[in-house]
Design a protein around this motif. Structure first.
Motif, PDB file in Angstrom:
ATOM      1  N   GLU A 216       0.826  -1.212   0.000  1.00 21.54           N
ATOM      2  CA  GLU A 216       0.000   0.000   0.000  1.00 21.54           C
ATOM      3  C   GLU A 216       0.860   1.262   0.000  1.00 21.54           C
ATOM      4  O   GLU A 216       0.462   2.301  -0.537  1.00 21.54           O
ATOM      5  CB  GLU A 216      -0.926  -0.024   1.223  1.00 21.54           C
ATOM      6  CG  GLU A 216      -1.918   1.114   1.285  1.00 21.54           C
ATOM      7  CD  GLU A 216      -2.906   1.127   0.137  1.00 21.54           C
ATOM      8  OE1 GLU A 216      -3.288   2.227  -0.306  1.00 21.54           O
ATOM      9  OE2 GLU A 216      -3.278   0.029  -0.333  1.00 21.54           O
ATOM     10  N   ARG A 217       2.047   1.189   0.553  1.00 21.78           N
ATOM     11  CA  ARG A 217       2.897   2.375   0.678  1.00 21.78           C
ATOM     12  C   ARG A 217       3.557   2.797  -0.627  1.00 21.78           C
ATOM     13  O   ARG A 217       4.142   3.883  -0.722  1.00 21.78           O
ATOM     14  CB  ARG A 217       4.004   2.091   1.697  1.00 21.78           C
ATOM     15  CG  ARG A 217       4.917   0.942   1.291  1.00 21.78           C
ATOM     16  CD  ARG A 217       6.070   0.729   2.263  1.00 21.78           C
ATOM     17  NE  ARG A 217       6.852  -0.442   1.930  1.00 21.78           N
ATOM     18  CZ  ARG A 217       7.763  -0.500   0.969  1.00 21.78           C
ATOM     19  NH1 ARG A 217       8.015   0.576   0.227  1.00 21.78           N
ATOM     20  NH2 ARG A 217       8.437  -1.614   0.738  1.00 21.78           N
ATOM     21  N   THR A 219       4.595   4.313  -4.066  1.00 21.84           N
ATOM     22  CA  THR A 219       4.253   5.548  -4.762  1.00 21.84           C
ATOM     23  C   THR A 219       4.827   5.528  -6.175  1.00 21.84           C
ATOM     24  O   THR A 219       5.598   4.631  -6.539  1.00 21.84           O
ATOM     25  CB  THR A 219       4.812   6.768  -4.023  1.00 21.84           C
ATOM     26  OG1 THR A 219       6.254   6.717  -4.071  1.00 21.84           O
ATOM     27  CG2 THR A 219       4.353   6.791  -2.579  1.00 21.84           C
ATOM     28  N   ASP A 222       8.556   5.309  -6.221  1.00 22.77           N
ATOM     29  CA  ASP A 222       9.068   3.948  -6.029  1.00 22.77           C
ATOM     30  C   ASP A 222       9.092   3.183  -7.342  1.00 22.77           C
ATOM     31  O   ASP A 222      10.042   2.454  -7.624  1.00 22.77           O
ATOM     32  CB  ASP A 222       8.203   3.193  -5.015  1.00 22.77           C
ATOM     33  CG  ASP A 222       8.260   3.791  -3.624  1.00 22.77           C
ATOM     34  OD1 ASP A 222       9.350   4.211  -3.197  1.00 22.77           O
ATOM     35  OD2 ASP A 222       7.203   3.833  -2.969  1.00 22.77           O
ATOM     36  N   TRP A 235       8.705  -4.563  -2.684  1.00 23.76           N
ATOM     37  CA  TRP A 235       7.303  -4.248  -2.410  1.00 23.76           C
ATOM     38  C   TRP A 235       6.314  -4.996  -3.308  1.00 23.76           C
ATOM     39  O   TRP A 235       5.115  -4.825  -3.191  1.00 23.76           O
ATOM     40  CB  TRP A 235       7.045  -2.746  -2.481  1.00 23.76           C
ATOM     41  CG  TRP A 235       7.788  -1.987  -3.548  1.00 23.76           C
ATOM     42  CD1 TRP A 235       8.911  -1.229  -3.383  1.00 23.76           C
ATOM     43  CD2 TRP A 235       7.434  -1.878  -4.939  1.00 23.76           C
ATOM     44  NE1 TRP A 235       9.284  -0.646  -4.577  1.00 23.76           N
ATOM     45  CE2 TRP A 235       8.400  -1.033  -5.555  1.00 23.76           C
ATOM     46  CE3 TRP A 235       6.419  -2.401  -5.726  1.00 23.76           C
ATOM     47  CZ2 TRP A 235       8.366  -0.706  -6.912  1.00 23.76           C
ATOM     48  CZ3 TRP A 235       6.382  -2.092  -7.076  1.00 23.76           C
ATOM     49  CH2 TRP A 235       7.347  -1.253  -7.647  1.00 23.76           C
TER      50      TRP A 235
END
Length: 291
Positions: A216-217, A219, A222, A235
């Motif tokens: 979820e983190r 972006t 990233d 991730w």
């Protein structure tokens, strides 16, 4: 870039390239299946009245097979019941020159000078109507003509013919839709949800969708950093789904349960405009929520 690209390649891009590497051995003409029957005329079988024609397809190391190889035009639902290998996918291809098509694709994936032009020429002589691995189900409208079934991992081939009066069935209504734009970007109809997801290729180039589940983190920064890195990003989460290669102007709808998650939609098909540049490096990716 390599980390993300390799992850997506296990599902599509490298498997299509595998077909290209064996192109010189794929000289089967689309009409050969009917000629082998010894029939002068193809008798097309209808589907159930008012419903899509269901065609079950499978592959072995030697061939790809449809349970019905002669049916009428209109909405057809393909169901992959078995594949030759664990990561095999079967795609639907229409072309008058399969051998030349995959030689062009081989050059396109090489990234060498002239690769973009090769991809553009491939696009002109081939139409691809989606595909999937074992358990995949998707609907697409087919017109009259001869088609190939191609297992993209083993290069196993099969053929079927579409002929006769068009059936009146409508395509399953999508609960949510992924589409491509003319400038090779992804658009969605909001949050991905439901049990049927549409994939509309509205661009001028061939695309696929690799939908990876991500933390979820994650972006946009990233994702851009990962595209420049040789490492697989930490991730990326297990799961996700893929909608296989699709030509411009083709619309499909896939039976797909979308899990609650954040997803990265991305495409690594080679560009038709720049040599050696996959679409992802030109900004063809999108973070979306699903479920």
């Amino acid at each position: 870039m390599k980390g993300l690209e390799v992850k997506a390649s296990r599902r599509l891009s490298a498997t299509v390239l595998a077909g290209a590497l064996a192109a010189s051995g794929l000289a089967l003409a689309p009409t050969s299946a009917t000629a082998a029957d010894g029939q002068s005329e193809v008798v097309a079988r209808p589907g159930a009245p008012g419903k899509p024609k269901i065609v079950k397809i499978r592959s072995t190391d030697r061939k790809a097979v449809a349970n019905d190889d002669r049916f009428r035009p209109g909405v057809t639902e393909f169901r992959v019941t078995e594949t030759a290998r664990r990561h095999s996918t079967i795609i639907i291809v229409k072309t008058d020159d399969l051998d030349r098509a995959f030689k062009l694709l081989d050059k396109a994936f090489s990234g060498a000078p002239g690769s973009a032009d090769a991809m553009k020429k491939f696009d002109r002589i081939v139409t691809i109507y989606g595909g999937g691995g074992k358990g995949a189900r998707w609907q697409v409208k087919l017109s009259q003509g001869s088609y190939y079934l191609l297992d993209t991992r083993t290069n196993s081939l099969g053929t079927f013919t579409v002929k006769g009066e068009r059936r009146g069935a409508k395509m399953q209504k999508a609960d949510s839709t992924i589409s491509t734009t003319k400038d090779n970007q992804f658009r969605t109809s909001g949050r991905l949800s439901g049990k049927w997801v549409g994939f509309h290729n509205n661009s001028r180039e061939i695309h696929f969708v690799d939908a990876s589940r991500v933390a979820e983190r994650v972006t946009g920064s990233d994702v851009r950093e990962a595209l420049e890195s040789p490492d697989q990003p930490k991730w990326i989460k297990p799961g996700g789904f893929t909608f296989e290669v699709q030509s411009p102007g083709i619309e499909t709808v896939y039976r797909q349960d979308v899990r609650e998650s954040k997803y990265l939609l991305i495409c690594f098909m080679p560009s038709e405009e720049q040599d050696g540049v996959p679409h992802a490096m030109m900004g063809m990716w999108k973070l979306v929520h699903g479920g």
